[in-house]
Design a protein around this motif. Structure first.
Motif, PDB file in Angstrom:
ATOM      1  N   LEU A   1      60.146  57.866  56.816  1.00  0.00           N
ATOM      2  CA  LEU A   1      61.129  58.232  57.832  1.00  0.00           C
ATOM      3  C   LEU A   1      60.630  59.364  58.711  1.00  0.00           C
ATOM      4  O   LEU A   1      60.878  59.376  59.926  1.00  0.00           O
ATOM      5  CB  LEU A   1      62.454  58.610  57.168  1.00  0.00           C
TER       6      LEU A   1
ATOM      7  N   HIS B   1      60.033  58.979  62.644  1.00  0.00           N
ATOM      8  CA  HIS B   1      60.717  59.932  63.523  1.00  0.00           C
ATOM      9  C   HIS B   1      59.724  60.587  64.483  1.00  0.00           C
ATOM     10  O   HIS B   1      59.957  60.652  65.700  1.00  0.00           O
ATOM     11  CB  HIS B   1      61.414  60.985  62.665  1.00  0.00           C
TER      12      HIS B   1
ATOM     13  N   LEU C   1      66.660  50.103  57.935  1.00  0.00           N
ATOM     14  CA  LEU C   1      66.768  51.523  58.267  1.00  0.00           C
ATOM     15  C   LEU C   1      66.368  51.798  59.708  1.00  0.00           C
ATOM     16  O   LEU C   1      66.178  52.943  60.102  1.00  0.00           O
ATOM     17  CB  LEU C   1      65.895  52.353  57.324  1.00  0.00           C
TER      18      LEU C   1
ATOM     19  N   ARG D   1      69.213  58.285  57.120  1.00  0.00           N
ATOM     20  CA  ARG D   1      68.249  58.991  57.974  1.00  0.00           C
ATOM     21  C   ARG D   1      68.645  60.452  58.156  1.00  0.00           C
ATOM     22  O   ARG D   1      67.804  61.352  58.070  1.00  0.00           O
ATOM     23  CB  ARG D   1      68.120  58.286  59.320  1.00  0.00           C
TER      24      ARG D   1
ATOM     25  N   CYS E   1      68.115  66.106  64.483  1.00  0.00           N
ATOM     26  CA  CYS E   1      69.321  65.883  63.676  1.00  0.00           C
ATOM     27  C   CYS E   1      70.308  67.032  63.850  1.00  0.00           C
ATOM     28  O   CYS E   1      71.513  66.815  64.048  1.00  0.00           O
ATOM     29  CB  CYS E   1      68.946  65.745  62.200  1.00  0.00           C
TER      30      CYS E   1
END
Length: 548
Positions: A151, A155, A185, A372, A484
């Motif tokens: 991930l 990203h 995902l 995530r 995020c």
């Protein structure tokens, strides 16, 4: 904004404010930077920047702030610094508030300057090597720490590509099961090698090892071991720094040679396609595999130095632990558990979902977002602690991916409703930004959206893509958690404002300014962040029917 004038930025403002204080303190100034930007609703009601009292006492030799400092700060004129309305002493320290109407007007009239994604310098490519995917035979061979490196790699790739960086992902996946799982995902990873690892390349590497004075070929008890490589001597001979001092004997296997062969294949392809372009390799690796990857790094240097495109860097991801789990959790079980929890949480809020086909995709999207955000919202160096209790997954919690997705859907619904109403003639033509009355923007939510959303937008994205490739260190870090945190803060600010103000019902006067703010900010955020792939039209249509 005048032509040639520097765009306003948080970093330039903090630098200027700290410089003003240091100028007053003179040569006796102590400590580092003291100012910071406020972001909470409560603090922004009275100030935008704060220099805490304790930090001020530490900076000035007598512990007293000079009496003329407030006047110096208010009169501050520096590139990148917005106009300052006031600087006051308070029990908290020194507080600064900007000329908010002027800031609104200038930023919204020059919005592309602030919301256009920053473009990285051209002429450089990055090979992102996700170490955890090498040698994986099936989905059950992946651990939660492996999932984290995947991930993080995805990203980084998404953010770098959005800013114009040429990115190549390694390795391509030979396993269809892993590929399909990653697609759940929203990870799009190369599926298969265009050509399998060239056996000639592996044979050439073995020949290079035979010529290496630091390799020995005595028989071992372990299968597939090609030779022993004495890395400590390699480090001493090549004067390489930054590697673990405990590196010594490396049992080179066929699998490790195939690892290097694929890296070499992609690197050589890149050199052929774009000759003269500079390349770097970033190994994204779990903390459990970091030591072994340094050995692979050195192996590549020895067996195929001509294929090394540039510096090799290592980005290490911290461990992933679970709590409230009765047994070790596999990656498939983790996904199934989060999917089940998200479905149950949605049923509790909206009732039986089995009759609505769109809900299958919606719950899948929310599950992917939850996972995530759960993994990526922490600094990649830190440990991630996954709480497996059902209470940890919610459709309402303000720290979750689901919360962000719901607010993205709210915005999509808001714009779709406005578009339909405008086509029906219910709203007049939108006035140009230069004709809006920015003094009327007094709702705290409007300032939050601009000050926390638009003003720092480019700096946050820059923080992610500015990998310290040119740094001499072997280990690098990246602000992978920044997006995020930005999206969570933006969602909280928007949700709070949305719940207080019926925007479309008040689309006149000052609300036109707010609508401009939302209409200009939202596409930029959605277009830049890879989370935009979660926003499905059916999700937006579904949100139109819900009681928010």
């Amino acid at each position: 904004m005048e032509t040639g004038e520097s765009p306003w930025s948080v970093s330039a403002t903090l630098q200027a404010l700290n410089g003003a204080l240091r100028g007053e303190a003179g040569d006796g100034a102590r400590g580092g930077p003291v100012w910071f930007k406020e972001s909470s609703t409560r603090s922004l009601r009275s100030r935008d920047f704060l220099a805490p009292q304790a930090a001020l006492r530490a900076m000035f030799t007598d512990g007293q702030v000079p009496s003329g400092i407030a006047e110096s700060v208010v009169s501050l004129k520096s590139p990148g610094v917005p106009p300052i309305k006031s600087c006051q002493k308070s029990t908290f320290g020194l507080t600064v508030q900007l000329e908010r109407p002027a800031v609104f007007e200038q930023i919204l009239n020059a919005i592309p300057t602030y919301t256009k994604p920053p473009q990285a310098a051209s002429g450089h490519s990055i090979l992102l090597n996700c170490v955890s995917l090498h040698g994986r035979k099936d989905l059950n061979s992946l651990s939660l720490s492996h999932l984290r490196t995947i991930l993080v790699t995805d990203h980084l790739a998404s953010m770098l590509q959005a800013q114009g960086v040429d990115v190549h992902l390694v390795p391509a996946l030979p396993d269809e099961e892993i590929h399909q799982f990653l697609r759940q995902l929203r990870v799009e990873w190369p599926l298969v090698l265009e050509t399998p690892p060239n056996l000639e390349d592996v044979l050439a590497m073995k020949e290079a090892l035979h010529q290496c004075p630091h390799a020995t070929f005595a028989p071992t008890d372990q299968e597939e071991v090609v030779c022993k490589l004495h890395l400590k001597k390699v480090l001493e001979e090549k004067h390489l720094e930054g590697y673990d001092p405990n590196l010594d004997v490396f049992l080179v296997t066929e699998e490790k040679l195939c690892h290097v062969a694929e890296l070499q294949r992609v690197a050589l392809q890149c050199m052929v396609v774009s000759p003269g372009r500079s390349y770097s390799v970033v190994h994204v690796v779990s903390h459990e595999e970091a030591f072994q990857q340094q050995k692979v790094d050195l192996l590549w240097r020895l067996v195929a130095p001509q294929a090394l495109p540039g510096p090799q860097k290592h980005l290490i991801c911290g461990p992933v632990k679970t709590i409230h789990s009765s047994s070790p959790l596999s990656v498939p079980h983790y996904f199934q558990l989060r999917h089940s929890q998200m479905h149950e949480a949605s049923v509790l809020k909206y009732g039986d979902l089995s009759q609505d086909d769109t809900w299958t995709e919606i719950v899948n999207v929310l599950t992917a977002a939850a996972i995530r955000f759960e993994i990526l919202s922490m600094s990649h160096q830190s440990q991630v602690l996954l709480d497996m209790e059902e209470a940890s997954i919610s459709t309402k919690g303000t720290k979750s991916g689901a919360f962000v997705m719901y607010n993205c859907a709210r915005l999509a619904t808001l714009f779709e409703t406005y578009k339909r109403a405008k086509e029906q003639g219910l709203y007049p033509a939108f006035p140009p930004p230069s004709e809006l009355n920015y003094i009327s923007l007094k709702e705290e939510g409007e300032w939050l959206l601009l000050f926390n959303g638009i003003l720092p937008f480019q700096e946050i994205l820059n923080r992610v893509i500015q990998l310290p490739i040119a740094d001499g260190r072997l280990m690098i870090t990246a602000s992978t958690e920044a997006v995020c945190k930005f999206l969570i803060q933006l969602s909280m600010d928007f949700s709070s404002y949305y719940n207080r103000v019926h925007i479309l019902g008040m689309l006149e006067g000052p609300r036109y300014c707010t609508w401009l703010l939302l209409s200009l900010l939202t596409p930029s955020v959605k277009g830049t962040c890879y989370f935009s792939c979660f926003i499905r039209r059916q999700m937006s249509c579904w949100c139109c029917t819900q009681d928010w």
